[in-house]
Design a protein around this motif. Sequence first.
Motif, PDB file in Angstrom:
ATOM      1  N   ALA A 160      46.728  42.084  50.698  1.00 44.17           N
ATOM      2  CA  ALA A 160      45.982  42.783  51.746  1.00 44.17           C
ATOM      3  C   ALA A 160      44.510  42.400  51.694  1.00 44.17           C
ATOM      4  CB  ALA A 160      46.144  44.296  51.584  1.00 44.17           C
ATOM      5  N   ILE A 161      43.920  42.484  50.505  1.00 43.23           N
ATOM      6  CA  ILE A 161      42.493  42.185  50.391  1.00 43.23           C
ATOM      7  C   ILE A 161      42.236  40.715  50.729  1.00 43.23           C
ATOM      8  CG2 ILE A 161      40.477  42.354  48.909  1.00 43.23           C
ATOM      9  CD1 ILE A 161      41.835  44.976  49.209  1.00 43.23           C
ATOM     10  N   ALA A 162      43.138  39.825  50.262  1.00 45.71           N
ATOM     11  CA  ALA A 162      42.934  38.402  50.517  1.00 45.71           C
ATOM     12  C   ALA A 162      42.982  38.107  52.015  1.00 45.71           C
ATOM     13  CB  ALA A 162      43.987  37.586  49.777  1.00 45.71           C
ATOM     14  N   LEU A 222      36.869  36.223  44.475  1.00 46.02           N
ATOM     15  CA  LEU A 222      38.074  37.038  44.388  1.00 46.02           C
ATOM     16  C   LEU A 222      39.300  36.169  44.172  1.00 46.02           C
ATOM     17  CD1 LEU A 222      39.370  39.834  44.856  1.00 46.02           C
ATOM     18  CD2 LEU A 222      39.583  39.205  47.229  1.00 46.02           C
ATOM     19  N   SER A 265      45.062  51.470  47.020  1.00 46.95           N
ATOM     20  CA  SER A 265      43.771  50.913  47.448  1.00 46.95           C
ATOM     21  C   SER A 265      43.325  51.656  48.688  1.00 46.95           C
ATOM     22  CB  SER A 265      43.915  49.431  47.781  1.00 46.95           C
ATOM     23  OG  SER A 265      44.537  48.765  46.726  1.00 46.95           O
ATOM     24  N   VAL A 324      49.211  44.045  37.147  1.00 48.87           N
ATOM     25  CA  VAL A 324      49.146  42.758  37.843  1.00 48.87           C
ATOM     26  C   VAL A 324      49.699  42.935  39.249  1.00 48.87           C
ATOM     27  CG1 VAL A 324      49.787  40.350  37.760  1.00 48.87           C
ATOM     28  CG2 VAL A 324      49.520  41.643  35.673  1.00 48.87           C
ATOM     29  N   PHE A 373      41.590  52.084  51.834  1.00 49.57           N
ATOM     30  CA  PHE A 373      40.890  51.351  52.875  1.00 49.57           C
ATOM     31  C   PHE A 373      39.852  52.209  53.586  1.00 49.57           C
ATOM     32  CE2 PHE A 373      42.443  47.065  53.803  1.00 49.57           C
ATOM     33  CZ  PHE A 373      43.315  46.946  52.751  1.00 49.57           C
ATOM     34  N   LEU A 402      41.813  36.001  41.043  1.00 49.34           N
ATOM     35  CA  LEU A 402      43.236  36.298  41.221  1.00 49.34           C
ATOM     36  C   LEU A 402      44.095  35.166  40.689  1.00 49.34           C
ATOM     37  CD1 LEU A 402      43.596  37.944  44.732  1.00 49.34           C
ATOM     38  CD2 LEU A 402      43.652  38.992  42.493  1.00 49.34           C
ATOM     39  N   LEU A 403      43.630  33.919  40.895  1.00 48.64           N
ATOM     40  CA  LEU A 403      44.437  32.784  40.474  1.00 48.64           C
ATOM     41  C   LEU A 403      44.465  32.643  38.968  1.00 48.64           C
ATOM     42  CD1 LEU A 403      43.574  29.984  43.041  1.00 48.64           C
ATOM     43  CD2 LEU A 403      45.712  31.215  42.785  1.00 48.64           C
ATOM     44  N   ILE A 407      38.280  44.426  42.109  1.00 49.69           N
ATOM     45  CA  ILE A 407      39.370  43.582  41.602  1.00 49.69           C
ATOM     46  C   ILE A 407      38.851  42.597  40.561  1.00 49.69           C
ATOM     47  CG2 ILE A 407      41.055  41.823  42.234  1.00 49.69           C
ATOM     48  CD1 ILE A 407      41.421  43.230  44.852  1.00 49.69           C
ATOM     49  N   LEU A 426      51.468  37.940  43.835  1.00 47.43           N
ATOM     50  CA  LEU A 426      50.705  38.974  43.146  1.00 47.43           C
ATOM     51  C   LEU A 426      51.068  40.305  43.804  1.00 47.43           C
ATOM     52  CD1 LEU A 426      47.351  37.073  43.079  1.00 47.43           C
ATOM     53  CD2 LEU A 426      48.791  37.575  41.122  1.00 47.43           C
ATOM     54  N   ARG A 427      50.453  41.408  43.344  1.00 45.96           N
ATOM     55  CA  ARG A 427      50.860  42.680  43.916  1.00 45.96           C
ATOM     56  C   ARG A 427      50.397  42.797  45.373  1.00 45.96           C
ATOM     57  NH1 ARG A 427      49.575  47.384  41.669  1.00 45.96           N
ATOM     58  NH2 ARG A 427      48.834  47.922  43.742  1.00 45.96           N
ATOM     59  N   SER A 428      51.063  43.707  46.096  1.00 42.86           N
ATOM     60  CA  SER A 428      50.884  43.738  47.544  1.00 42.86           C
ATOM     61  C   SER A 428      49.438  44.039  47.960  1.00 42.86           C
ATOM     62  CB  SER A 428      51.805  44.774  48.159  1.00 42.86           C
ATOM     63  OG  SER A 428      51.550  46.030  47.590  1.00 42.86           O
ATOM     64  N   ASP A 429      48.737  44.879  47.203  1.00 41.43           N
ATOM     65  CA  ASP A 429      47.358  45.211  47.603  1.00 41.43           C
ATOM     66  C   ASP A 429      46.489  43.965  47.607  1.00 41.43           C
ATOM     67  OD1 ASP A 429      48.758  47.189  46.201  1.00 41.43           O
ATOM     68  OD2 ASP A 429      47.005  48.486  46.262  1.00 41.43           O
ATOM     69  N   TYR A 430      46.785  43.031  46.679  1.00 40.50           N
ATOM     70  CA  TYR A 430      45.937  41.847  46.585  1.00 40.50           C
ATOM     71  C   TYR A 430      46.098  40.976  47.805  1.00 40.50           C
ATOM     72  CZ  TYR A 430      44.944  42.901  41.706  1.00 40.50           C
ATOM     73  OH  TYR A 430      44.515  43.489  40.560  1.00 40.50           O
ATOM     74  N   LEU A 438      42.368  40.245  54.424  1.00 38.05           N
ATOM     75  CA  LEU A 438      41.156  40.839  55.008  1.00 38.05           C
ATOM     76  C   LEU A 438      39.995  39.860  54.892  1.00 38.05           C
ATOM     77  CD1 LEU A 438      40.358  43.741  56.055  1.00 38.05           C
ATOM     78  CD2 LEU A 438      39.429  44.154  53.803  1.00 38.05           C
ATOM     79  N   GLY A 439      39.905  39.202  53.732  1.00 41.59           N
ATOM     80  CA  GLY A 439      38.826  38.249  53.503  1.00 41.59           C
ATOM     81  C   GLY A 439      38.947  37.022  54.380  1.00 41.59           C
ATOM     82  N   ILE A 440      40.149  36.445  54.473  1.00 40.37           N
ATOM     83  CA  ILE A 440      40.283  35.213  55.238  1.00 40.37           C
ATOM     84  C   ILE A 440      39.951  35.474  56.708  1.00 40.37           C
ATOM     85  CG2 ILE A 440      42.727  35.263  55.908  1.00 40.37           C
ATOM     86  CD1 ILE A 440      41.338  32.194  54.439  1.00 40.37           C
ATOM     87  N   ILE A 474      46.488  30.689  52.328  1.00 37.66           N
ATOM     88  CA  ILE A 474      46.270  32.022  51.770  1.00 37.66           C
ATOM     89  C   ILE A 474      47.523  32.506  51.036  1.00 37.66           C
ATOM     90  CG2 ILE A 474      46.943  33.391  53.804  1.00 37.66           C
ATOM     91  CD1 ILE A 474      43.902  34.008  51.731  1.00 37.66           C
ATOM     92  N   LEU A 519      35.033  44.727  52.029  1.00 34.09           N
ATOM     93  CA  LEU A 519      35.487  43.484  51.390  1.00 34.09           C
ATOM     94  C   LEU A 519      34.750  43.204  50.079  1.00 34.09           C
ATOM     95  CD1 LEU A 519      37.429  41.119  51.647  1.00 34.09           C
ATOM     96  CD2 LEU A 519      35.611  39.867  52.761  1.00 34.09           C
ATOM     97  N   PHE A 546      34.824  36.314  48.719  1.00 31.97           N
ATOM     98  CA  PHE A 546      36.227  35.958  48.841  1.00 31.97           C
ATOM     99  C   PHE A 546      36.603  34.852  47.858  1.00 31.97           C
ATOM    100  CE2 PHE A 546      39.607  33.542  50.897  1.00 31.97           C
ATOM    101  CZ  PHE A 546      40.546  34.534  50.970  1.00 31.97           C
ATOM    102  N   LYS A 592      49.775  30.665  49.488  1.00 32.75           N
ATOM    103  CA  LYS A 592      49.872  29.967  48.213  1.00 32.75           C
ATOM    104  C   LYS A 592      49.074  30.682  47.142  1.00 32.75           C
ATOM    105  CE  LYS A 592      52.321  26.194  47.957  1.00 32.75           C
ATOM    106  NZ  LYS A 592      53.343  26.129  46.930  1.00 32.75           N
ATOM    107  N   ALA A 593      47.888  31.196  47.541  1.00 32.10           N
ATOM    108  CA  ALA A 593      47.017  31.806  46.539  1.00 32.10           C
ATOM    109  C   ALA A 593      47.432  33.234  46.213  1.00 32.10           C
ATOM    110  CB  ALA A 593      45.563  31.779  47.025  1.00 32.10           C
TER     111      ALA A 593
END
Lengths: 337, 432
Positions: free
Chosen positions: B191-193, A320, A43, A337, A45, A324-325, A258, B185-189, B195-197, B178, A251, A317, B180-181
Amino acid sequence: MTDFLNAIVALSNFVLVPGAAYGAQLALGALGVTLIYGILRFSNFAHGDTMAFGTMATILVTWGLQSIGISFGFLPTALIALPIGIAITGLLLLGTDRAIYRFYRKQKAAPVVLVIVSIGVMFVMNGLVRFIIGVGDVNFADGARFVINAREFKEMTGLDEGLAIRTTTLITLVTAAIAVALLFWFLNKTRTGKSMRAFSDNEDLALLSGINPERVVAVTWLIVAALATTAGVLYGLDKSFKAFTYFQLLLPIFAAAIVGGLGNPLGAIAGGFVIAFSEVLITYAWKKVLVYLMPENLEPSGLVQLLSTDYKFAVSFAILITVLLFKPTGLFKGQSV
Amino acid sequence: MTARGFLLYAGMALLIVLTGMFQGWNLALTILNMGLISAIMSLGVNLQWGFAGLFNVGVMGFVALGGLAAVLVAQPPVAEGWNAGGLRLLGALALGAAILVGAVQVWKRKIGGRMRALVMLALLIGGFFLFRASLDPAVDAIEAINPSLSGYLGGLGLPIIVAWPVGGLLAAGAAWIIGKAALGLRSDYLAIATLGIAEIVIAVLKNEDWLSRGVKNVVGLPRPVPYEVDLQRDEGFIATAAGYGLDPVTASTLWVKILYSGLFAVVLIVILFLAQRALASPWGRMMRAIRDNEVAASAMGKNVTARHLQVFILGSAVCGIAGAMMTTLDGQLTPGSYQPLRFTFLVWVMVIVGGSGNNYGAVLGGFLIWWLWVMVEPLGLWAMELITSGMDADSWLRGHLTDSAAQMRLMTMGIILLAVLRFSPKGLMPER
């Protein structure tokens, strides 16, 4: 009936048209992210700052053209400067790959190491842009502002609501369509494009069939340069150029990639529009549309805005996280995945 | 610590002493104080990245939550605000939480597919409007009261030191949600999550005026140390200062900063001690085993996702504590000043440069990178003046270059990060 038409026009003016333009810009950005993910498998950045760099290069060329008196009629001069901007950005990305990323590729470094490296590249590119053009707002759109402005539209149709279509909106949609068409033609019809897809699907098999990985990577960076610069210039024409805003676009762009499924170009486009329309729909004050649709005694008193515009990040967000969930590979099947 | 470690720490101390001798002790102590706080943030990220290999790029959000804790704990409560709508507001928030919990419960029920989704969706959408309908009037009522000076609920009026652990708790709560959600999953996700929070936390701080006064900022937070003006009036202090040959004004500013340094150093030492013990314990060994080979660790019966969640919460809590301390030091909460490059990615540079996986390395990185961050600007200006000295005094390029020297920081940090990753990927103090 007129009320209904007025409502539709108001909706198009404030939601559909701006949403489509923003969606096209996000889609182009997400395509770049998704291509890097598919071919180089990390990814990136630094993508937001790549867009900023490309836009900056284009702005500088635009200023050069303007100073020698070249313009593009009612279209913005930046469109003539765009190919040169893409070329400059392409050189920068190829140089970055040669100087930085290639070392880790040879080592077969873990993807997360490459992500951290891309953070370093992000810092440098961000610094470069701030160093050259500064941190202020730059407005570089010239040419005609509107294709149709609200007043002309009202006179033409006799409705109360006006529909303004800005030149930049139209240019965004047309340019994005051309860029996407070219990309898909390239990926599906040309030999290099096919080798890129093969490389993305199964690296080992592609190497066995004699595909030169360095060539695939170089072509990828060039395409990414073109996509990022185009996305950045279109966004800059539509709004204005500011280094920090481009960093913040990261973002929604990632969210789009994604949501569509990382590594899937078609998904990136769909994701871009999904994110853009949800942002616009949820942060739009619906009063203007509802006034025409509701009977007079039920008319809303407030703005009927679901969330304040400052929460647009929260919208990308939330989408997203939902994806993801419930569907971790994205709406269209992404790579992993 | 190894001999190399001692040398590096001695070198760092020397840098700060030299700054004090050449550029004034006031600056040196300012750098030291922020260095201590940066070292704590860097320890928090090192817990996540160095121990467990979790990629958190939402440090800024957790730091900002710590800052919010400082306001909520230490500011005096605004009685008019509470009377106008405090309870209604709390009720609305409770309602919102209940709706979310209800939706999750519906989703967990084992009833047939489409029905469940529809019920959940209806609950969420209906609940959202209900929530807004009960929240908005309360918010309007609170924000209408004296908006230029307060217009918010204030805090609990407790000593500000209490805010430090509370900041940690707030950050831990956000990390739990964050994690929990996105963990598993994979590590990049992740990171993005994260970044968003982080962006969302900042957006909330900027917009929810009833909570943090938004961009109007909360200024004049209470302090854990005496005020300079009080010291300057204190006979005993003036006499002591005179004994060292200092005038009361200089002495008071220095003394206040030294007191802060002492407080921060205690927190840093406690957290560092705990982190060292954790690293050496069976728990630490397990975390490293998970980091190095998740599949093997889960085959040995370790619950990888649960351990990840645990360490993610712990690391974020440490960042929250540091954030509360930073707001205490500043004496104000300014949501507009939180920038990801400064509060997230700079902390990452600290960890990588210091040595990920090594707590002493992370602390060293915190000090060193903070020192550089402050010093690059004068150094850059000086370098630019050297480069442009041959140019015309009023040439366009000269002006541009000297003006842009301030932007050298980011580029320098990027180059340092890239150089360390390339030539010494384990950092200044490697893990082993």
